[in-house]
Design a protein around this motif. Sequence first.
Motif, PDB file in Angstrom:
ATOM      1  N   MET A   1       0.849  -1.195   0.000  1.00 17.98           N
ATOM      2  CA  MET A   1       0.000   0.000   0.000  1.00 17.98           C
ATOM      3  C   MET A   1       0.883   1.244   0.000  1.00 17.98           C
ATOM      4  N   THR A   2       0.586   2.151  -0.903  1.00 12.55           N
ATOM      5  CA  THR A   2       1.343   3.402  -0.953  1.00 12.55           C
ATOM      6  C   THR A   2       0.619   4.472  -0.152  1.00 12.55           C
ATOM      7  N   SER A   3       1.310   5.551   0.118  1.00 14.12           N
ATOM      8  CA  SER A   3       0.678   6.668   0.813  1.00 14.12           C
ATOM      9  C   SER A   3       0.045   7.633  -0.184  1.00 14.12           C
ATOM     10  N   SER A   4       0.051   7.280  -1.451  1.00 18.06           N
ATOM     11  CA  SER A   4      -0.502   8.124  -2.494  1.00 18.06           C
ATOM     12  C   SER A   4      -2.021   7.989  -2.567  1.00 18.06           C
ATOM     13  N   LEU A   5      -2.665   9.019  -3.047  1.00 19.08           N
ATOM     14  CA  LEU A   5      -4.094   8.951  -3.322  1.00 19.08           C
ATOM     15  C   LEU A   5      -4.374   8.199  -4.624  1.00 19.08           C
ATOM     16  N   LEU A   6      -3.342   8.012  -5.428  1.00 18.12           N
ATOM     17  CA  LEU A   6      -3.484   7.337  -6.714  1.00 18.12           C
ATOM     18  C   LEU A   6      -3.327   5.830  -6.555  1.00 18.12           C
ATOM     19  N   PRO A   7      -3.961   5.048  -7.441  1.00 20.47           N
ATOM     20  CA  PRO A   7      -3.853   3.589  -7.352  1.00 20.47           C
ATOM     21  C   PRO A   7      -2.410   3.106  -7.513  1.00 20.47           C
ATOM     22  N   GLU A   8      -2.128   1.967  -6.887  1.00 16.63           N
ATOM     23  CA  GLU A   8      -0.773   1.423  -6.898  1.00 16.63           C
ATOM     24  C   GLU A   8      -0.271   1.119  -8.304  1.00 16.63           C
ATOM     25  N   ASP A   9      -1.158   0.646  -9.210  1.00 14.21           N
ATOM     26  CA  ASP A   9      -0.702   0.338 -10.566  1.00 14.21           C
ATOM     27  C   ASP A   9      -0.270   1.598 -11.307  1.00 14.21           C
ATOM     28  N   VAL A  10      -0.946   2.696 -11.045  1.00 12.74           N
ATOM     29  CA  VAL A  10      -0.585   3.974 -11.667  1.00 12.74           C
ATOM     30  C   VAL A  10       0.775   4.442 -11.129  1.00 12.74           C
ATOM     31  N   ILE A  11       0.964   4.358  -9.824  1.00  9.32           N
ATOM     32  CA  ILE A  11       2.226   4.796  -9.213  1.00  9.32           C
ATOM     33  C   ILE A  11       3.384   3.927  -9.695  1.00  9.32           C
ATOM     34  N   ALA A  12       3.168   2.625  -9.797  1.00 10.48           N
ATOM     35  CA  ALA A  12       4.231   1.729 -10.256  1.00 10.48           C
ATOM     36  C   ALA A  12       4.655   2.068 -11.685  1.00 10.48           C
ATOM     37  N   LEU A  13       3.688   2.345 -12.539  1.00 13.96           N
ATOM     38  CA  LEU A  13       4.026   2.701 -13.921  1.00 13.96           C
ATOM     39  C   LEU A  13       4.687   4.073 -13.982  1.00 13.96           C
ATOM     40  N   ALA A  14       4.231   4.999 -13.168  1.00 12.07           N
ATOM     41  CA  ALA A  14       4.862   6.323 -13.116  1.00 12.07           C
ATOM     42  C   ALA A  14       6.320   6.202 -12.682  1.00 12.07           C
ATOM     43  N   GLN A  15       6.605   5.299 -11.759  1.00 17.05           N
ATOM     44  CA  GLN A  15       7.988   5.069 -11.328  1.00 17.05           C
ATOM     45  C   GLN A  15       8.844   4.637 -12.510  1.00 17.05           C
ATOM     46  N   ARG A  16       8.332   3.724 -13.323  1.00 13.38           N
ATOM     47  CA  ARG A  16       9.063   3.289 -14.524  1.00 13.38           C
ATOM     48  C   ARG A  16       9.278   4.454 -15.479  1.00 13.38           C
ATOM     49  N   VAL A  17       8.244   5.278 -15.659  1.00 21.54           N
ATOM     50  CA  VAL A  17       8.359   6.434 -16.561  1.00 21.54           C
ATOM     51  C   VAL A  17       9.485   7.348 -16.104  1.00 21.54           C
ATOM     52  N   VAL A  18       9.515   7.669 -14.822  1.00 23.93           N
ATOM     53  CA  VAL A  18      10.548   8.564 -14.300  1.00 23.93           C
ATOM     54  C   VAL A  18      11.923   7.914 -14.423  1.00 23.93           C
ATOM     55  N   GLN A 154      -7.775   4.301 -16.359  1.00 24.21           N
ATOM     56  CA  GLN A 154      -7.310   3.556 -17.524  1.00 24.21           C
ATOM     57  C   GLN A 154      -6.615   4.480 -18.520  1.00 24.21           C
ATOM     58  N   ALA A 155      -7.177   5.662 -18.738  1.00 33.47           N
ATOM     59  CA  ALA A 155      -6.557   6.618 -19.659  1.00 33.47           C
ATOM     60  C   ALA A 155      -5.194   7.066 -19.139  1.00 33.47           C
ATOM     61  N   THR A 156      -5.073   7.242 -17.836  1.00 36.48           N
ATOM     62  CA  THR A 156      -3.799   7.622 -17.233  1.00 36.48           C
ATOM     63  C   THR A 156      -2.757   6.537 -17.464  1.00 36.48           C
ATOM     64  N   LEU A 157      -3.134   5.283 -17.312  1.00 36.64           N
ATOM     65  CA  LEU A 157      -2.208   4.173 -17.545  1.00 36.64           C
ATOM     66  C   LEU A 157      -1.743   4.133 -18.999  1.00 36.64           C
TER      67      LEU A 157
END
Length: 165
Positions: A1-18, A154-157
């Motif tokens: 569980m992340t401390s983000s308001l965003l879903p974990e799958d979105v945060i995980a993909l954002a990490q890869r992007v960065v 889904q669009a964000t992903l």
Amino acid sequence: MTSSLLPEDVIALAQRVVTENAAAGRKLALAESCTGGLVCAAITEIAGSSAVLDRGFVTYSNEAKREMLDVQEDIIETFGAVSPATAWAMAQGALKHSDADVAVAISGIAGPDGGTDLKPVGTVVFARAFRGEEEINAEQKLMDGKTRAEIRRQATLVALELLLP
């Protein structure tokens, strides 16, 4: 569980992007409509995102698309705000008004209203533009989410995937 308001799958993909764009030395820009800044929010959840994210434009209204991204009024009138032509113009405008190497634009119908037979709720158009390239890369997709929140997630992903090198 992340401390983000965003879903974990979105945060995980954002990490890869960065991580991957930092390694590639690429700067990013976003032109968001139906996602309302969710893609930028996901990227900025990641420590080190300032190395890759140049800027984001939330251009929800047609007027904002024209004023902030130089989308021509005749493009919106002819093809509609949710169209490959408009998304492509948004991506080009994001490049023009940034120092980014790549820009992704998102425009769609998240619902629950606003859909038509030709463009039902869940229709989202994505465009990606690279600095110095003229090739048009735009695609219309139908998200299968049942709620506004799910369509936007889904669009964000999809947009984050488009930002991977």
